[in-house]
Design a protein around this motif. Structure first.
Motif, PDB file in Angstrom:
ATOM      1  N   THR A   1      27.809  24.103  36.997  1.00 62.81           N
ATOM      2  CA  THR A   1      27.090  22.708  37.102  1.00 62.81           C
ATOM      3  C   THR A   1      26.195  22.902  38.551  1.00 62.81           C
ATOM      4  OG1 THR A   1      28.960  22.158  38.501  1.00 62.81           O
ATOM      5  CG2 THR A   1      28.940  21.359  36.100  1.00 62.81           C
ATOM      6  N   GLY A   2      25.924  24.253  38.965  1.00 62.54           N
ATOM      7  CA  GLY A   2      25.070  24.336  40.105  1.00 62.54           C
ATOM      8  C   GLY A   2      25.634  23.792  41.544  1.00 62.54           C
ATOM      9  N   ARG A   3      26.681  23.580  41.582  1.00 61.35           N
ATOM     10  CA  ARG A   3      27.424  23.140  42.987  1.00 61.35           C
ATOM     11  C   ARG A   3      27.715  24.405  43.703  1.00 61.35           C
ATOM     12  NH1 ARG A   3      31.590  18.974  41.141  1.00 61.35           N
ATOM     13  NH2 ARG A   3      31.551  20.327  39.302  1.00 61.35           N
ATOM     14  N   ASP A   4      27.963  25.203  43.211  1.00 58.61           N
ATOM     15  CA  ASP A   4      28.207  26.787  43.817  1.00 58.61           C
ATOM     16  C   ASP A   4      27.531  27.901  43.354  1.00 58.61           C
ATOM     17  OD1 ASP A   4      29.423  28.153  46.031  1.00 58.61           O
ATOM     18  OD2 ASP A   4      31.025  26.804  46.092  1.00 58.61           O
ATOM     19  N   THR A   5      27.746  28.950  44.003  1.00 58.02           N
ATOM     20  CA  THR A   5      27.015  30.216  43.614  1.00 58.02           C
ATOM     21  C   THR A   5      28.142  31.171  42.806  1.00 58.02           C
ATOM     22  OG1 THR A   5      27.701  31.600  45.505  1.00 58.02           O
ATOM     23  CG2 THR A   5      25.330  30.292  45.264  1.00 58.02           C
ATOM     24  N   ILE A   6      27.671  32.190  42.275  1.00 54.32           N
ATOM     25  CA  ILE A   6      28.699  33.094  41.421  1.00 54.32           C
ATOM     26  C   ILE A   6      29.328  34.061  42.323  1.00 54.32           C
ATOM     27  CG2 ILE A   6      26.837  35.071  40.938  1.00 54.32           C
ATOM     28  CD1 ILE A   6      28.107  34.860  37.855  1.00 54.32           C
ATOM     29  N   ASP A   7      28.664  34.077  43.712  1.00 56.33           N
ATOM     30  CA  ASP A   7      29.046  35.222  44.710  1.00 56.33           C
ATOM     31  C   ASP A   7      30.494  35.425  44.827  1.00 56.33           C
ATOM     32  OD1 ASP A   7      26.634  36.200  45.080  1.00 56.33           O
ATOM     33  OD2 ASP A   7      26.167  34.567  46.547  1.00 56.33           O
ATOM     34  N   GLU A   8      31.410  34.266  44.936  1.00 58.16           N
ATOM     35  CA  GLU A   8      32.565  34.373  44.977  1.00 58.16           C
ATOM     36  C   GLU A   8      33.531  34.705  43.861  1.00 58.16           C
ATOM     37  OE1 GLU A   8      34.406  33.872  47.912  1.00 58.16           O
ATOM     38  OE2 GLU A   8      32.402  33.507  48.943  1.00 58.16           O
ATOM     39  N   LEU A   9      32.948  34.807  42.678  1.00 59.93           N
ATOM     40  CA  LEU A   9      33.696  34.853  41.337  1.00 59.93           C
ATOM     41  C   LEU A   9      33.488  36.608  41.457  1.00 59.93           C
ATOM     42  CD1 LEU A   9      32.524  32.459  38.694  1.00 59.93           C
ATOM     43  CD2 LEU A   9      34.723  32.866  39.736  1.00 59.93           C
ATOM     44  N   ILE A  10      32.364  36.990  41.843  1.00 59.00           N
ATOM     45  CA  ILE A  10      32.090  38.507  41.826  1.00 59.00           C
ATOM     46  C   ILE A  10      32.973  39.170  42.966  1.00 59.00           C
ATOM     47  CG2 ILE A  10      30.435  40.269  42.663  1.00 59.00           C
ATOM     48  CD1 ILE A  10      28.282  38.174  41.171  1.00 59.00           C
ATOM     49  N   THR A  11      33.094  38.667  44.086  1.00 61.13           N
ATOM     50  CA  THR A  11      34.078  39.028  45.145  1.00 61.13           C
ATOM     51  C   THR A  11      35.642  39.254  44.521  1.00 61.13           C
ATOM     52  OG1 THR A  11      32.620  38.324  46.868  1.00 61.13           O
ATOM     53  CG2 THR A  11      34.996  38.554  47.400  1.00 61.13           C
ATOM     54  N   VAL A  12      35.715  38.223  43.894  1.00 63.50           N
ATOM     55  CA  VAL A  12      37.262  38.398  43.354  1.00 63.50           C
ATOM     56  C   VAL A  12      37.389  39.517  42.502  1.00 63.50           C
ATOM     57  CG1 VAL A  12      38.924  37.010  41.999  1.00 63.50           C
ATOM     58  CG2 VAL A  12      37.860  35.767  43.819  1.00 63.50           C
ATOM     59  N   ASN A  13      36.519  39.215  41.554  1.00 66.67           N
ATOM     60  CA  ASN A  13      36.615  40.436  40.699  1.00 66.67           C
ATOM     61  C   ASN A  13      36.424  41.712  41.081  1.00 66.67           C
ATOM     62  OD1 ASN A  13      36.743  38.336  38.584  1.00 66.67           O
ATOM     63  ND2 ASN A  13      35.079  39.113  37.419  1.00 66.67           N
ATOM     64  N   ARG A  14      35.756  41.892  42.125  1.00 66.97           N
ATOM     65  CA  ARG A  14      35.724  43.245  42.694  1.00 66.97           C
ATOM     66  C   ARG A  14      37.098  43.677  43.548  1.00 66.97           C
ATOM     67  NH1 ARG A  14      29.464  43.028  45.492  1.00 66.97           N
ATOM     68  NH2 ARG A  14      28.570  44.145  43.600  1.00 66.97           N
ATOM     69  N   ALA A  15      37.619  42.674  43.977  1.00 70.15           N
ATOM     70  CA  ALA A  15      38.899  42.793  44.599  1.00 70.15           C
ATOM     71  C   ALA A  15      39.929  43.448  43.578  1.00 70.15           C
ATOM     72  CB  ALA A  15      39.249  41.628  45.508  1.00 70.15           C
ATOM     73  N   VAL A  16      39.856  42.830  42.345  1.00 74.05           N
ATOM     74  CA  VAL A  16      40.660  43.270  41.498  1.00 74.05           C
ATOM     75  C   VAL A  16      40.660  44.571  40.588  1.00 74.05           C
ATOM     76  CG1 VAL A  16      41.429  42.545  39.094  1.00 74.05           C
ATOM     77  CG2 VAL A  16      41.504  40.607  40.604  1.00 74.05           C
ATOM     78  N   ILE A  17      39.051  44.828  40.780  1.00 76.73           N
ATOM     79  CA  ILE A  17      38.951  46.008  40.352  1.00 76.73           C
ATOM     80  C   ILE A  17      39.521  47.117  41.307  1.00 76.73           C
ATOM     81  CG2 ILE A  17      36.866  47.650  40.058  1.00 76.73           C
ATOM     82  CD1 ILE A  17      35.357  45.016  39.052  1.00 76.73           C
ATOM     83  N   ASP A  18      39.174  46.866  42.551  1.00 76.09           N
ATOM     84  CA  ASP A  18      39.632  47.795  43.400  1.00 76.09           C
ATOM     85  C   ASP A  18      41.149  47.992  43.504  1.00 76.09           C
ATOM     86  OD1 ASP A  18      37.300  48.269  44.492  1.00 76.09           O
ATOM     87  OD2 ASP A  18      37.278  47.015  46.086  1.00 76.09           O
TER      88      ASP A  18
END
Length: 121
Positions: free
Chosen positions: A93-110
């Motif tokens: 809905t444009g109220r936040d950016t995708i960056d936090e989702l990417i950060t969480v996924n990267r932590a899971v990948i690690d």
């Protein structure tokens, strides 16, 4: 080696952890590519949808009584899955950016890569 033979060999050799690692890496790569292309809000829907689907599956699997993961890890995955669900709505809905989702996924990948002291596999 034919493509079909390679696919069969990959399925035999794949562990759940390596499959999860590969899936999260692909999805996160899609989200990064969408972000880097300047997409925002509803334009991110395809990447966000795939991420949301994966987290829903992880969450549901962790809720099953026969799941062999430790209870605290299962609870953490369920909590993250719920957060992803809510946060994705803010992003689309444009109220936040995708960056936090990417950060969480990267932590899971690690975490998947480092589980049991080795690479995901």
């Amino acid at each position: 080696m034919s493509v079909n033979a390679y696919a069969r060999a990959q399925q035999v050799a794949a562990t759940p952890r390596s499959t999860e690692y590969r899936l999260m890496s692909e999805i996160t790569g899609e989200m990064i590519a969408a972000r880097d292309a300047g997409l925002a809000g509803v334009q991110l829907a395809p990447a966000l949808h795939r991420n949301r689907q994966a987290w829903t599956i992880f969450r549901n699997e962790c809720a099953l009584p026969g799941n062999g993961l430790p209870e605290d890890l299962r609870a953490g995955i369920i909590s993250l899955g719920l957060w992803v669900e809510k946060y994705t709505s803010l992003v689309i809905t444009g109220r936040d950016t995708i960056d936090e989702l990417i950060t969480v996924n990267r932590a899971v990948i690690d975490g998947l890569a480092n589980a049991n002291g080795g690479a995901a596999g």
